[in-house]
Scaffold this active site. Structure first.
Site, PDB file in Angstrom:
ATOM      1  N   ASP A 122      -3.735   2.500  -5.259  1.00  0.00           N
ATOM      2  CA  ASP A 122      -2.446   2.498  -4.554  1.00  0.00           C
ATOM      3  C   ASP A 122      -2.150   1.211  -3.787  1.00  0.00           C
ATOM      4  OD1 ASP A 122      -4.039   2.810  -2.218  1.00  0.00           O
ATOM      5  OD2 ASP A 122      -2.457   4.010  -1.284  1.00  0.00           O
ATOM      6  N   GLU A 123      -2.885   0.130  -4.060  1.00  0.00           N
ATOM      7  CA  GLU A 123      -2.556  -1.088  -3.332  1.00  0.00           C
ATOM      8  C   GLU A 123      -2.806  -2.342  -4.158  1.00  0.00           C
ATOM      9  OE1 GLU A 123      -5.755  -2.044  -0.106  1.00  0.00           O
ATOM     10  OE2 GLU A 123      -5.723   0.099  -0.500  1.00  0.00           O
TER      11      GLU A 123
ATOM     12  N   ASP B 166       0.859  -1.188   0.000  1.00  0.00           N
ATOM     13  CA  ASP B 166       0.000   0.000   0.000  1.00  0.00           C
ATOM     14  C   ASP B 166       0.892   1.233   0.000  1.00  0.00           C
ATOM     15  OD1 ASP B 166      -3.107   0.828   0.973  1.00  0.00           O
ATOM     16  OD2 ASP B 166      -1.535   2.259   1.470  1.00  0.00           O
TER      17      ASP B 166
HETATM   18  P1  DGT Z   1      -1.901   5.925   3.942  1.00  0.00           P
HETATM   19  O1  DGT Z   1      -2.085   4.677   3.125  1.00  0.00           O
HETATM   20  O2  DGT Z   1      -2.588   5.874   5.253  1.00  0.00           O
HETATM   21  O3  DGT Z   1      -0.478   6.367   4.083  1.00  0.00           O
HETATM   22  O4  DGT Z   1      -2.623   7.118   3.168  1.00  0.00           O
HETATM   23  P2  DGT Z   1      -3.314   7.148   1.741  1.00  0.00           P
HETATM   24  O5  DGT Z   1      -3.591   8.580   1.408  1.00  0.00           O
HETATM   25  O6  DGT Z   1      -2.504   6.412   0.722  1.00  0.00           O
HETATM   26  O7  DGT Z   1      -4.687   6.431   2.042  1.00  0.00           O
HETATM   27  P3  DGT Z   1      -5.411   5.225   1.318  1.00  0.00           P
HETATM   28  O8  DGT Z   1      -4.448   4.122   1.010  1.00  0.00           O
HETATM   29  O9  DGT Z   1      -6.590   4.890   2.152  1.00  0.00           O
HETATM   30  O10 DGT Z   1      -5.961   5.835  -0.027  1.00  0.00           O
HETATM   31  C1  DGT Z   1      -5.209   5.946  -1.222  1.00  0.00           C
HETATM   32  C2  DGT Z   1      -5.617   7.181  -1.973  1.00  0.00           C
HETATM   33  O11 DGT Z   1      -7.018   7.156  -2.239  1.00  0.00           O
HETATM   34  C3  DGT Z   1      -5.397   8.467  -1.177  1.00  0.00           C
HETATM   35  O12 DGT Z   1      -4.096   9.002  -1.336  1.00  0.00           O
HETATM   36  C4  DGT Z   1      -6.463   9.377  -1.693  1.00  0.00           C
HETATM   37  C5  DGT Z   1      -7.586   8.474  -2.075  1.00  0.00           C
HETATM   38  N1  DGT Z   1      -8.589   8.496  -0.999  1.00  0.00           N
HETATM   39  C6  DGT Z   1      -8.571   7.839   0.183  1.00  0.00           C
HETATM   40  N2  DGT Z   1      -9.636   8.119   0.927  1.00  0.00           N
HETATM   41  C7  DGT Z   1     -10.384   8.975   0.184  1.00  0.00           C
HETATM   42  C8  DGT Z   1     -11.631   9.647   0.396  1.00  0.00           C
HETATM   43  O13 DGT Z   1     -12.281   9.508   1.432  1.00  0.00           O
HETATM   44  N3  DGT Z   1     -12.070  10.441  -0.636  1.00  0.00           N
HETATM   45  C9  DGT Z   1     -11.373  10.604  -1.809  1.00  0.00           C
HETATM   46  N4  DGT Z   1     -11.851  11.391  -2.783  1.00  0.00           N
HETATM   47  N5  DGT Z   1     -10.198  10.012  -2.026  1.00  0.00           N
HETATM   48  C10 DGT Z   1      -9.716   9.212  -1.052  1.00  0.00           C
HETATM   49 CA    CA Z   2      -2.164   4.167   0.902  1.00  0.00          CA
HETATM   50 CA    CA Z   3      -4.912   2.116  -0.079  1.00  0.00          CA
END
Ligand code: DGT
Ligand code: CA
Ligand code: CA
Length: 365
Positions: free
Chosen positions: A114-115, A16
């Site tokens: 992203d995963e 991820d």
């Molecule tokens: P992490 O994995 O905790 O370091 O952080 P992220 O940002 O990679 O989180 P993740 O893996 O849940 O989600 C991957 C991408 O998907 C994130 O960079 C932006 C998008 N994303 C996640 N949650 C939401 C949301 O609630 N709304 C929208 N529009 N996009 C989202």
């Molecule tokens: Ca992520």
């Molecule tokens: Ca993810």
């Protein structure tokens, strides 16, 4: 003699990307590194109406997280850098990362932008070897795409996914079969993928807060509360059992491939040769799925790791390798006229995919 009823001991990896959208933007704009970065989805109703899609860890420390309103984020982090989502950029980065991951196993199951899961059972002999492979994978992603990710390794998808989330960012967590119960015991029930808010609340009412509580509930109690299928699943999941296979998903939206050039170059012939190779690969995938395409893109990643995409859309669908080659050549030539700088990686992507005529689709029956 192996017993066919024996459950195969698998080794599954889950990767991820860390704060994915925000990390992509940090690479694109090195000057914002170190500042809180907030990626926003504007609703289109004007002003700051909209929600936060994700944020980097500096912004999360200030309380800015996915889902909150942009207005609220601006109150919490006045000095943060606010950027609109740039899906094209994240998509291209994702494709590069998935391309690297595919080099490590024959089959990946991409779960989201992203995963992805990857079955290493045939690739490695034990968890230690899997750990070394994951270190190499993380290193390659850092070297080639300049992004960090977190990786989990376990005997199944359920455990691998929880493990990848266990240490973040830039983490690597390996849970061997014999460590599974110990690892799960103190975790929140909602850490089990598949236990959502509603199920979590219902379990809380039964006095179940952490996974070990649930593993102790009698199976018939769980079935009475949640029904046969879900009750059974909860029981198994809380004991770390998950037999679901890693399955390649056939997304129908687009087919793409990106490669790294032997050295950075802006020499037309070298780039066209690479494109011919990529055209062949993309064509094979298109053909195997009996599809035609209407749009084609050339993706160029320059020496400074900036991503550029140039797309053309045709009046009708094509399905032959010559059209892919010719159109891709056109895109490369016009791209190099506009951007004469050396390129590090090049790719092509076909999209606007259509079912080939003469092929019966499900709707015809
Ligand atoms: P992490 O994995 O905790 O370091 O952080 P992220 O940002 O990679 O989180 P993740 O893996 O849940 O989600 C991957 C991408 O998907 C994130 O960079 C932006 C998008 N994303 C996640 N949650 C939401 C949301 O609630 N709304 C929208 N529009 N996009 C989202
Ligand atoms: Ca992520
Ligand atoms: Ca993810």
């Amino acid at each position: 003699m192996s017993n066919s009823n024996e459950r195969k001991n698998r080794i599954i990896l889950h990767m991820d990307m860390d704060y994915f959208f925000a990390q992509c933007e940090e690479r694109e704009h090195p000057e914002i590194k170190g500042k809180p970065v907030v990626i926003c989805v504007y609703s289109g109703r004007g002003g700051d109406s909209g929600a936060v899609s994700t944020s980097n860890y500096e912004a999360r420390k200030l309380g800015v997280k996915a889902g909150i309103s942009i207005n609220q984020a601006k109150k919490l982090a006045q000095d943060a850098v606010f950027l609109p989502v740039n899906r094209e950029l994240y998509h291209n980065r994702s494709e590069e990362v998935m391309g690297i991951l595919k080099g490590y196993c024959d089959k990946i199951e991409q779960e989201s932008v992203d995963e992805a899961y990857c079955d290493l059972t045939e690739k490695v002999t034990d968890f230690e070897e899997a750990r070394l492979l994951a270190l190499k994978l993380k290193d390659e992603i850092r070297q080639l795409v300049d992004l960090t990710c977190s990786v989990g390794i376990g005997p199944n998808k359920l455990i691998a996914k929880i493990a990848s989330d266990y240490q973040k960012p830039d983490g690597l967590t390996v849970i061997r079969s014999e460590e599974v119960l110990h690892f799960l015991a103190p975790l929140k029930i909602t850490d089990l993928i598949g236990v959502g808010k509603k199920t979590g609340e219902k379990l809380n009412e039964l006095g179940v807060k952490i996974i070990v509580d649930m593993s102790k509930l009698p199976i018939d109690r769980l079935i009475r509360e949640f029904g046969q299928a879900k009750g059974l699943w909860l029981k198994q999941a809380s004991n770390g059992i998950d037999d679901s296979p890693v399955e390649e998903r056939q997304g129908t939206e687009q087919i793409g491939r990106i490669i790294t050039l032997k050295e950075n170059t802006n020499e037309l012939q070298i780039i066209l040769d690479a494109i011919d190779q990529l055209s062949g690969d993309v064509y094979m995938k298109l053909q195997s799925r009996n599809l035609g395409f209407k749009s084609i893109s050339f993706i160029a990643i320059s020496a400074d790791l900036k991503t550029h995409t140039k797309t053309l859309t045709m009046g009708g669908p094509a399905k032959d390798v010559e059209t892919i080659r010719i159109k891709a050549h056109e895109l490369v030539k016009s791209f190099l006229l506009e951007h004469p700088n050396p390129l590090r990686r090049v790719g092509i992507r076909i999209s606007n995919l259509v079912e080939e005529k003469g092929q019966k689709t499900l709707g015809d029956y």
